[in-house]
Scaffold this active site. Structure first.
Site, PDB file in Angstrom:
ATOM      1  N   GLN A  71       0.810  -1.207   0.000  1.00 61.44           N
ATOM      2  CA  GLN A  71       0.000   0.000   0.000  1.00 61.44           C
ATOM      3  C   GLN A  71       0.853   1.272   0.000  1.00 61.44           C
ATOM      4  O   GLN A  71       2.059   1.231   0.253  1.00 61.44           O
ATOM      5  CB  GLN A  71      -0.935   0.007   1.212  1.00 61.44           C
ATOM      6  CG  GLN A  71      -2.002  -1.078   1.140  1.00 61.44           C
ATOM      7  CD  GLN A  71      -3.059  -0.913   2.212  1.00 61.44           C
ATOM      8  OE1 GLN A  71      -3.087  -1.650   3.174  1.00 61.44           O
ATOM      9  NE2 GLN A  71      -3.940   0.056   2.037  1.00 61.44           N
ATOM     10  N   HIS A  72       0.197   2.390  -0.315  1.00 58.40           N
ATOM     11  CA  HIS A  72       0.707   3.757  -0.143  1.00 58.40           C
ATOM     12  C   HIS A  72       1.730   4.213  -1.168  1.00 58.40           C
ATOM     13  O   HIS A  72       1.993   5.408  -1.266  1.00 58.40           O
ATOM     14  CB  HIS A  72       1.331   3.955   1.247  1.00 58.40           C
ATOM     15  CG  HIS A  72       0.544   3.421   2.381  1.00 58.40           C
ATOM     16  ND1 HIS A  72      -0.791   3.754   2.585  1.00 58.40           N
ATOM     17  CD2 HIS A  72       0.872   2.553   3.374  1.00 58.40           C
ATOM     18  CE1 HIS A  72      -1.219   3.134   3.674  1.00 58.40           C
ATOM     19  NE2 HIS A  72      -0.247   2.392   4.164  1.00 58.40           N
ATOM     20  N   ASP A 227      -2.464  -5.051   0.338  1.00 57.71           N
ATOM     21  CA  ASP A 227      -1.959  -6.338   0.813  1.00 57.71           C
ATOM     22  C   ASP A 227      -2.658  -6.829   2.073  1.00 57.71           C
ATOM     23  O   ASP A 227      -3.003  -8.019   2.178  1.00 57.71           O
ATOM     24  CB  ASP A 227      -0.448  -6.296   1.006  1.00 57.71           C
ATOM     25  CG  ASP A 227       0.047  -5.097   1.808  1.00 57.71           C
ATOM     26  OD1 ASP A 227      -0.777  -4.316   2.316  1.00 57.71           O
ATOM     27  OD2 ASP A 227       1.285  -4.938   1.909  1.00 57.71           O
TER      28      ASP A 227
END
Length: 464
Positions: A71-72, A227
């Site tokens: 992520q991110h 995830d």
């Protein structure tokens, strides 16, 4: 037999599983490594994905595919779809000052939590956009679209059909800092705040298990997921379950029917992959803590576990606060790890090893307590991730967490969750397919409250 593929593009590698769409049984798999570092050109993810797909026997015979991803990460594309600069990953902390500025500019942490369920820290995409705007304004000006790692890979699988075709899902969008899981909507004002009044195109947020396109072979593509949401889907986590994942990072998450708005910033109000919510605490320091201490002691991980289990609970007073890479929860990006309580009697390999395992688990117990403070029920722990291979982690977990601990059999849970989502999209059903739940080992042990008490005292003394 109808086959589906699940892809996990993680920080360290890409894994591919091919499973039976009906019962979830594993047919074949493949993997490939990613380069080290906290920034990477997305083409390297694509190289690893194609290698892992080949290692798994290809996708020509699969009917559906989905991608779960870290992520991110900030992926910036120009108006032709080309990558503007290397992607900054979640564990890149250079945007920590930008995070502090953004919190102040909106009026404090609670204002962010109320608006999007997330308080900016260096990991969050919005802070990376602010860093880019201030540090590399030419790259910011060239950015026509911003997406996340799993969005980009799903788009590439579909042939990169134009910026308007970029798609994400609720779980990954909820980690950007400009999408609110409570309302299922982007917050354009926060995007503009983060990116200095720029408003690049953002991926459309697909419904859970919506079909978003096809690959060259004709297989349908599901939206994919972040995830942690994919892993929760793989282990069929339900309300009351707390998923504790020990990978590169440490993650504590819980499936919840209600959104959270934690002004402390510890609990991120993320979404899950099914239309519910996934309040989550993420630490920067996961299983590599054990690797670092094993290296310090000159042993392998199995021997580290043996040493830890040979020491008493509480490690004779030795405590490790495991902030080797700074920390995200709590927000201490410049912190360092510290051993405390060392004496001539306690400075032995066994107590150092025990303190390493206890310190890692105590940092995650902090996460559990933050989530509980948001009103989320915790009936049992589901312990997953590469760090769970340690016999000491499994044995000591119930001593630290104080609730029943179940350890699913080892698996590629992010890829498995993506495969389950692909099967869901293929079926067109309203709920995920009923695959057999992973076999779990129940770990027994009595809580030792003194371990957590000493850890909190040391953490407070060192970091406030």
């Amino acid at each position: 037999m109808t086959l589906v593929a699940g892809i996990d593009s993680s920080t360290q590698s890409c894994k591919v599983v091919i499973r039976d769409a009906d019962d979830g049984s594993l047919v074949r798999s493949g993997r490939a490594s990613h380069p080290d570092g906290t920034e990477i050109h997305p083409d390297r993810w694509w190289d690893a994905l194609t290698t892992a797909v080949t290692d798994a026997g290809g996708l020509d015979d699969v009917a559906a595919v989905a991608v779960g991803g870290q992520q991110h990460g900030m992926v910036c594309l120009d108006d032709t779809g080309a990558v503007v600069r290397d992607a900054l990953l979640w564990n890149d902390t250079r945007s920590a000052p930008a995070a502090r500025d953004l919190v102040d500019e909106l009026g404090g942490a609670q204002a962010w939590a109320d608006r999007v369920g997330v308080v900016p820290v260096a990991s969050i995409t919005a802070t990376k956009l602010r860093w880019l705007a201030d540090t590399e304004p030419d790259h910011a000006d060239a950015t026509a679209a911003v997406c996340l790692p799993h969005d980009w890979l799903s788009w590439r699988l579909r042939g990169a059909p134009g910026l308007d075709a970029l798609v994400t899902d609720r779980s990954d969008a909820s980690g950007t800092g400009y999408f609110a899981a409570a309302t299922d909507a982007y917050d354009d004002g926060l995007l503009r705040l983060a990116f200095r009044d720029r408003a690049p195109h953002l991926p459309r947020v697909a419904r859970p298990a919506e079909t978003v396109g096809t690959i060259a072979s004709g297989a349908v593509v599901a939206p994919g997921a972040g995830d942690n949401a994919a892993a929760a889907l793989a282990v069929d986590a339900r309300p009351g379950d707390i998923v504790v994942s020990l990978g590169t990072s440490g993650v504590v998450s819980a499936v919840s029917v209600s959104p959270t708005h934690d002004g402390s910033g510890y609990v991120a109000g993320f979404a899950d992959a099914t239309g519910q919510h996934l309040p989550l605490v993420c630490t920067l320091n996961g299983a590599p803590v054990l690797t670092a201490v094993a290296r310090m002691l000159g042993v392998d991980l199995d021997r580290l576990a043996e040493l830890a289990l040979a020491a008493p609970s509480g490690a004779d007073g030795v405590v490790l606060v495991p902030y080797f890479e700074g920390e995200r929860s709590p927000d201490l990006p410049e912190a360092q790890a510290s051993f405390t309580g060392l004496t001539l009697r306690s400075t032995r390999p066994e107590t150092i090893a025990r303190a390493a395992v206890e310190g890692l688990l105590c940092s995650l117990r902090d996460g559990l307590d933050y989530i509980r403070d948001c009103g989320v029920e915790a009936r049992r722990i589901l312990l997953v991730g590469g760090g769970v291979r340690s016999a000491a982690v499994r044995a000591i977990a119930p001593v630290v967490f104080g609730v029943p601990v179940a350890v699913p059999a080892p698996g590629e849970y992010v890829a498995d969750g993506a495969a389950r989502q692909a099967a869901w999209a293929l079926s067109g059903g309203t709920t995920p397919p009923s695959w057999a739940a992973p076999v779990t080992e129940t770990v027994e042990g009595d809580e030792d409250p003194a371990v957590m008490e000493r850890y909190r005292a040391a953490r407070t003394q060192l970091h406030g």
